[in-house]
Write an enzyme that holds these catalytic residues in place. Structure first.
Site, short mmCIF file in Angstrom:
data_model
loop_
_atom_site.label_atom_id
_atom_site.label_comp_id
_atom_site.label_asym_id
_atom_site.label_seq_id
_atom_site.Cartn_x
_atom_site.Cartn_y
_atom_site.Cartn_z
N HIS A 1 0.82 -1.21 0.00
CA HIS A 1 0.00 0.00 0.00
C HIS A 1 0.86 1.26 0.00
O HIS A 1 2.09 1.19 0.01
CB HIS A 1 -0.95 0.00 1.21
CG HIS A 1 -0.26 -0.01 2.54
ND1 HIS A 1 0.23 1.14 3.13
CD2 HIS A 1 0.00 -1.01 3.41
CE1 HIS A 1 0.76 0.84 4.30
NE2 HIS A 1 0.64 -0.47 4.50
N CYS B 1 3.11 -4.18 7.26
CA CYS B 1 2.79 -4.23 5.84
C CYS B 1 3.90 -3.59 5.01
O CYS B 1 4.74 -2.87 5.52
CB CYS B 1 1.46 -3.52 5.58
SG CYS B 1 0.03 -4.40 6.27
#
Length: 220
Positions: A179, A195
């Site tokens: 992301h 992440c």
């Protein structure tokens, strides 16, 4: 010859086009306050105005150049279209044909235990996704994530940024994502909750290149 450079004056990014024999243009500002970035990075990291929430341009010179988006030689055996993330090098490779790959700089989890390892597939893609902290994030850092336990709407203050690619394994959500980021100048570092994050302009580019079903391999 046509060249385009990104000029940054007083912290504001302006994308300018130049068509001249010298290939240069300047702005009426003191030279000390002008930073020039050559193509293709001027275009890569300029402001993106064709988004629901315009993505600000960034001063890419604040990030080590090895983490800028670029096509490189690649000696791995993965099939073209595979994403390979090397968390120790802080690189994400999108494998291409002919021994080449598109390479992006990434940020990774600040603790070894927070980092995903192994293979997965992109089972879901989202533009300007909504973000909700995991139960473990709320449990370990209640003062930080408790107030936003219900989640955050899409926008420039959303930790996922303009795009998210959701990693699944054996049909189940791993809760790891590729992301964007609220902190582009931390790319190349280990400060996230686990992440894999990219510069917002880079995750927009990667998102456009890969379909759902893409295989992702994360190594350390």
């Amino acid at each position: 010859m046509t060249t385009r450079r990104l000029f940054l004056i007083g912290g504001a990014a302006l994308a300018l086009s130049a068509c001249s024999s010298t290939g240069k243009r300047n702005l009426s500002a003191s030279r000390a306050n002008v930073i020039q970035v050559d193509e293709p990075w001027a275009s890569y990291y300029s402001m993106k105005t064709n988004e629901p929430f315009p993505v600000p341009g960034i001063d890419i010179r604040k990030i080590p150049q090895q983490f800028w988006r670029q096509e490189v030689d690649y000696a791995g055996r993965e099939k073209p279209g595979t994403i390979v993330v090397n968390t120790s090098e802080r690189f994400l490779y999108l494998v291409q044909s002919g021994g080449r790959a598109m390479r992006y700089g990434v940020g990774v989890g600040r603790e070894e235990g927070l980092n995903f390892r192994g293979s997965a597939v992109i089972a879901r893609k989202a533009e300007w996704p909504r973000w909700t902290p995991t139960a473990n994030m709320i449990k370990t850092q209640p003062e930080k994530y408790g107030p936003v336990a219900a989640g955050l709407e899409p926008g420039l203050k959303n930790p996922l940024g303009p795009r998210a690619l959701y990693l699944y394994r054996n049909g189940k959500d791993t809760h790891f994502r590729l992301h964007g980021t609220l902190e582009p100048y931390t790319i190349g570092q280990s400060v996230s909750s686990g992440c894999i994050r990219l510069i917002n302009q880079d995750i927009i580019d990667l998102y456009s290149r890969v379909p759902t079903g893409t295989r992702v391999i994360v190594t350390g």
